[in-house]
Scaffold this motif. Sequence first.
Motif, PDB file in Angstrom:
ATOM      1  N   VAL A  85      -0.585   9.734   8.608  1.00 64.06           N
ATOM      2  CA  VAL A  85      -1.558   8.740   8.180  1.00 64.06           C
ATOM      3  C   VAL A  85      -1.400   7.450   8.992  1.00 64.06           C
ATOM      4  O   VAL A  85      -2.389   6.824   9.405  1.00 64.06           O
ATOM      5  CB  VAL A  85      -1.404   8.468   6.669  1.00 64.06           C
ATOM      6  N   ALA A  86      -0.161   7.033   9.239  1.00 63.06           N
ATOM      7  CA  ALA A  86       0.079   5.832  10.034  1.00 63.06           C
ATOM      8  C   ALA A  86      -0.427   6.015  11.467  1.00 63.06           C
ATOM      9  O   ALA A  86      -1.029   5.098  12.050  1.00 63.06           O
ATOM     10  CB  ALA A  86       1.564   5.494  10.024  1.00 63.06           C
ATOM     11  N   ILE A 100       2.442  -3.236  18.146  1.00 63.00           N
ATOM     12  CA  ILE A 100       2.739  -3.662  16.775  1.00 63.00           C
ATOM     13  C   ILE A 100       3.948  -4.589  16.783  1.00 63.00           C
ATOM     14  O   ILE A 100       4.980  -4.282  17.358  1.00 63.00           O
ATOM     15  CB  ILE A 100       3.020  -2.432  15.884  1.00 63.00           C
ATOM     16  N   ASP A 101       3.805  -5.759  16.127  1.00 62.68           N
ATOM     17  CA  ASP A 101       4.940  -6.681  16.059  1.00 62.68           C
ATOM     18  C   ASP A 101       5.418  -6.941  14.638  1.00 62.68           C
ATOM     19  O   ASP A 101       6.306  -7.762  14.423  1.00 62.68           O
ATOM     20  CB  ASP A 101       4.644  -8.001  16.768  1.00 62.68           C
ATOM     21  N   ASN A 121      13.101   5.514   9.343  1.00 61.82           N
ATOM     22  CA  ASN A 121      12.643   6.834   9.758  1.00 61.82           C
ATOM     23  C   ASN A 121      11.209   6.769  10.285  1.00 61.82           C
ATOM     24  O   ASN A 121      10.892   7.340  11.343  1.00 61.82           O
ATOM     25  CB  ASN A 121      12.742   7.796   8.566  1.00 61.82           C
ATOM     26  N   LEU A 122      10.340   6.067   9.569  1.00 58.12           N
ATOM     27  CA  LEU A 122       8.939   5.976   9.984  1.00 58.12           C
ATOM     28  C   LEU A 122       8.797   5.249  11.313  1.00 58.12           C
ATOM     29  O   LEU A 122       8.052   5.679  12.202  1.00 58.12           O
ATOM     30  CB  LEU A 122       8.112   5.271   8.896  1.00 58.12           C
ATOM     31  N   LEU A 123       9.499   4.142  11.486  1.00 54.31           N
ATOM     32  CA  LEU A 123       9.402   3.405  12.747  1.00 54.31           C
ATOM     33  C   LEU A 123       9.908   4.234  13.921  1.00 54.31           C
ATOM     34  O   LEU A 123       9.367   4.171  15.030  1.00 54.31           O
ATOM     35  CB  LEU A 123      10.160   2.082  12.654  1.00 54.31           C
ATOM     36  N   ARG A 124      10.937   5.040  13.660  1.00 56.53           N
ATOM     37  CA  ARG A 124      11.453   5.918  14.707  1.00 56.53           C
ATOM     38  C   ARG A 124      10.410   6.969  15.076  1.00 56.53           C
ATOM     39  O   ARG A 124      10.147   7.227  16.263  1.00 56.53           O
ATOM     40  CB  ARG A 124      12.743   6.586  14.224  1.00 56.53           C
ATOM     41  N   LEU A 126       7.195   6.861  14.652  1.00 51.77           N
ATOM     42  CA  LEU A 126       5.998   6.251  15.225  1.00 51.77           C
ATOM     43  C   LEU A 126       6.265   5.610  16.578  1.00 51.77           C
ATOM     44  O   LEU A 126       5.330   5.151  17.235  1.00 51.77           O
ATOM     45  CB  LEU A 126       5.438   5.208  14.251  1.00 51.77           C
ATOM     46  N   ARG A 127       7.532   5.539  16.976  1.00 49.95           N
ATOM     47  CA  ARG A 127       7.943   4.941  18.232  1.00 49.95           C
ATOM     48  C   ARG A 127       7.582   3.461  18.305  1.00 49.95           C
ATOM     49  O   ARG A 127       7.166   2.933  19.354  1.00 49.95           O
ATOM     50  CB  ARG A 127       7.386   5.717  19.433  1.00 49.95           C
ATOM     51  N   ILE A 128       7.737   2.784  17.163  1.00 51.25           N
ATOM     52  CA  ILE A 128       7.593   1.331  17.132  1.00 51.25           C
ATOM     53  C   ILE A 128       8.792   0.734  17.875  1.00 51.25           C
ATOM     54  O   ILE A 128       9.927   1.184  17.686  1.00 51.25           O
ATOM     55  CB  ILE A 128       7.563   0.817  15.678  1.00 51.25           C
ATOM     56  N   PRO A 129       8.609  -0.270  18.736  1.00 49.26           N
ATOM     57  CA  PRO A 129       9.720  -0.823  19.514  1.00 49.26           C
ATOM     58  C   PRO A 129      10.901  -1.237  18.636  1.00 49.26           C
ATOM     59  O   PRO A 129      10.728  -1.714  17.514  1.00 49.26           O
ATOM     60  CB  PRO A 129       9.095  -2.035  20.206  1.00 49.26           C
TER      61      PRO A 129
END
Length: 409
Positions: A85-86, A100-101, A121-124, A126-129
């Motif tokens: 969904v994200a 995304i910041d 886990n989600l940031l990993r 989604l490959r968020i910096p």
Amino acid sequence: MSASETANSPAPAAYAYPFPYRISGVGAQIGEVISVEEWARLAHIPHRKRAGKEISGTDIERILGVTSKSWDRERFASLDTVADVARAALRSALTEPEDIDAVFVATCTPYEIMLDQDAFNLLRRLRIPDSVPPFQLGAGCGGLSRVAAHLARTGARRALVISYNAASPIGIDENGIISQYSGADGEHPFAHTLWCSGALFSDAATALVFERDDSFEAGLGFYSRDSLDFGGEPGFSDPLIHYPGGGAAHPPGFPGSAELSAFGLNGPELARYYSRGMMMNQETMDAHRPGFVDEVRRIYTHQAGPALVEDYHQLAGLDTLKAPAHARELGNLVTSATPVLFYTDVINGLVGAGDSVCFSVIGAGPERGAFLVRVAIPGEVTVTTPLPPVPAAAAAKTATPTEPTRATA
């Protein structure tokens, strides 16, 4: 609460904050919708007044007003659906993860309870910096107002807001039997009515992308905990939703902890807080932006329960063309309730580029708040199945989409 009580209520709080943001991306997913009759057959809730009998779907509909609910353990068994969904929200915003910041994750049903591991886990995934710190909120139904208040203070250029409620994985065992909410006795302060939360709360995952838009001068919001003061009355000390088990006060594995590890509703206090608090939300917004009800395309109100929502909408003079509702068909989606309403409008063409909308929510804590935001989604919005229901009054104006919807900026 009567109209006269509302008219005589104290003036709304003076504080409000600028909210110069637009929603540039959205994604959502609900579960398979089952009838409360089917849910009741799985739950086997003993009837307290009829020995040997169980609470039926008819009983649930009479007491809670819900006719069906989003309930899908397979789809919401892990963070996979939430991450999908994200990603869909980022695609619709034509935004890459490195753009995304700020990231906010709001849920009261985390898959891993400690150390905010859901957010990490989600940031990993989604490959968020790595330079973006996760901000996980253990929030209930009013969580979106807390997110907006934090976002306004960060000054972030582009924020991803993820929310989800995984009700079915908590309540269903490996055999598909609903068991957690069926006990009529136990240590929990609301042991006799634990089944109400199981029957009311439902599955959903949503994501929104907020982009800073300094040209949107009408954007504003406000937030209140109502712990010290509630419209001139003493503040609330009751959290409204009680889940006392599982922490250091009642550690896992200790006597009584299992019985305390469930959501219990303080029905009378929740109804009082919702009924007056939602009206105070509208009065506060109107004090700072007179006539906002007529200016915004839609007002998305928290879907606490069918009767509460319908009574408030009637008191506030809001019909379903202005304030849609889905509590009767889907139950309470917690923090995801209003984003699902917004998503439904976008994919059905009821809200589009240039429109402004209002989110007004209330929930456990207690906390409440509202904010005005502009809509500008440049990419295609993914149409998921099953689709959330469209309110009957609006259905005549929509056609169920079969292709991804583009809400151009």
